[in-house]
Design a protein around this motif. Structure first.
Motif, PDB file in Angstrom:
ATOM      1  N   TYR A 233      42.688  28.445  64.017  1.00 32.95           N
ATOM      2  CA  TYR A 233      42.953  27.146  63.304  1.00 32.95           C
ATOM      3  C   TYR A 233      43.596  26.229  63.750  1.00 32.95           C
ATOM      4  CZ  TYR A 233      41.577  30.218  59.226  1.00 32.95           C
ATOM      5  OH  TYR A 233      40.744  31.236  58.730  1.00 32.95           O
TER       6      TYR A 233
ATOM      7  N   PHE B 252      39.819  24.753  64.887  1.00 33.18           N
ATOM      8  CA  PHE B 252      38.861  24.510  63.901  1.00 33.18           C
ATOM      9  C   PHE B 252      39.429  24.620  62.568  1.00 33.18           C
ATOM     10  CE2 PHE B 252      37.077  26.671  67.314  1.00 33.18           C
ATOM     11  CZ  PHE B 252      35.876  25.997  67.613  1.00 33.18           C
ATOM     12  N   LYS B 253      38.923  23.612  61.440  1.00 28.63           N
ATOM     13  CA  LYS B 253      39.536  23.683  59.920  1.00 28.63           C
ATOM     14  C   LYS B 253      39.147  25.072  59.159  1.00 28.63           C
ATOM     15  CE  LYS B 253      37.594  19.568  59.409  1.00 28.63           C
ATOM     16  NZ  LYS B 253      37.101  18.475  59.810  1.00 28.63           N
ATOM     17  N   ASN B 254      37.874  25.510  59.430  1.00 35.51           N
ATOM     18  CA  ASN B 254      37.374  26.897  58.614  1.00 35.51           C
ATOM     19  C   ASN B 254      36.151  27.266  59.384  1.00 35.51           C
ATOM     20  OD1 ASN B 254      35.343  24.830  57.856  1.00 35.51           O
ATOM     21  ND2 ASN B 254      36.477  24.336  56.212  1.00 35.51           N
TER      22      ASN B 254
ATOM     23  N   ASP C 145      33.352  24.677  59.926  1.00 35.57           N
ATOM     24  CA  ASP C 145      33.825  23.868  60.978  1.00 35.57           C
ATOM     25  C   ASP C 145      33.330  24.442  62.245  1.00 35.57           C
ATOM     26  OD1 ASP C 145      34.585  21.563  62.246  1.00 35.57           O
ATOM     27  OD2 ASP C 145      36.827  22.526  62.404  1.00 35.57           O
TER      28      ASP C 145
END
Length: 193
Positions: free
Chosen positions: A44, A47-49, A52
């Motif tokens: 995280y 990356f957001k999720n 992503d």
């Protein structure tokens, strides 16, 4: 910048393996973290999720394809030779990484509409270079000047893409790069003046 950091690359490479082996929907962030050898929370930072991560995988790898294609377009060669090299490059990159081939050919197709739209935006750069090859071929008389560039682009990319997908679906049982000449001949004969 995040993309220059080694852990970012580690996570991207790990995501390709995990998604290829488990499918996108079964690929938890924790599995990707474990494959990358990082803590779940580290993901995280970059990356957001999971979505992503998938988009970033595609961006990274399509940038590589586009960079290779940009070099091919710059070469002092005929449109036919450039088209051949484009096909060969596409097949070579994917045949050298079966996990990446599985992700690009199968997993990205199963994603939701919003994700597919983001993927199509990334693909545009690659297709712009293909358009340059086609336009050059028309201008120098190698290709029929009546062809519709958009339709020709769809035909070329669609053929390369479907040939690759079929190879993946057949579990990489034959040499994809060996098909370069046949695919090139088919496409070029369909486009030439």
């Amino acid at each position: 910048m995040k993309k220059d950091k080694p852990k970012y690359r580690q996570i991207i490479d790990a995501a390709i393996i995990v998604i290829a082996e488990n499918g996108y929907h079964q690929s938890q962030v924790s599995k990707i973290a474990k494959q990358a050898g990082v803590a779940d929370g580290t993901i995280y930072l970059y990356f957001k999720n999971k979505e992503d991560i998938l988009i970033s995988v595609f961006e990274e790898k399509m940038d590589m394809f586009a960079d290779n294609l940009k070099e091919i377009v710059k070469e002092d060669a005929s449109a036919s030779e450039k088209l051949y090299k484009m096909i060969e490059n596409h097949f070579t990159v994917l045949s050298s990484n079966h996990h990446l081939a599985t992700v690009t050919q199968l997993e990205l197709r199963q994603s939701n509409l919003a994700l597919r739209q983001k993927i199509n935006a990334v693909l545009k750069n690659y297709l712009i270079f293909l358009d340059e090859i086609l336009t050059e071929g028309i201008e120098n008389g190698e290709l029929d000047n009546r062809i519709d560039i958009r339709l020709a682009r769809q035909m070329v990319f669609g053929t390369i893409d479907e040939t690759t997908t079929t190879w993946v679906m057949n579990e990489y049982k034959y040499d994809l790069v060996n098909l370069t000449e046949k695919v090139h001949r088919l496409l070029f004969n369909g486009l030439k003046a």
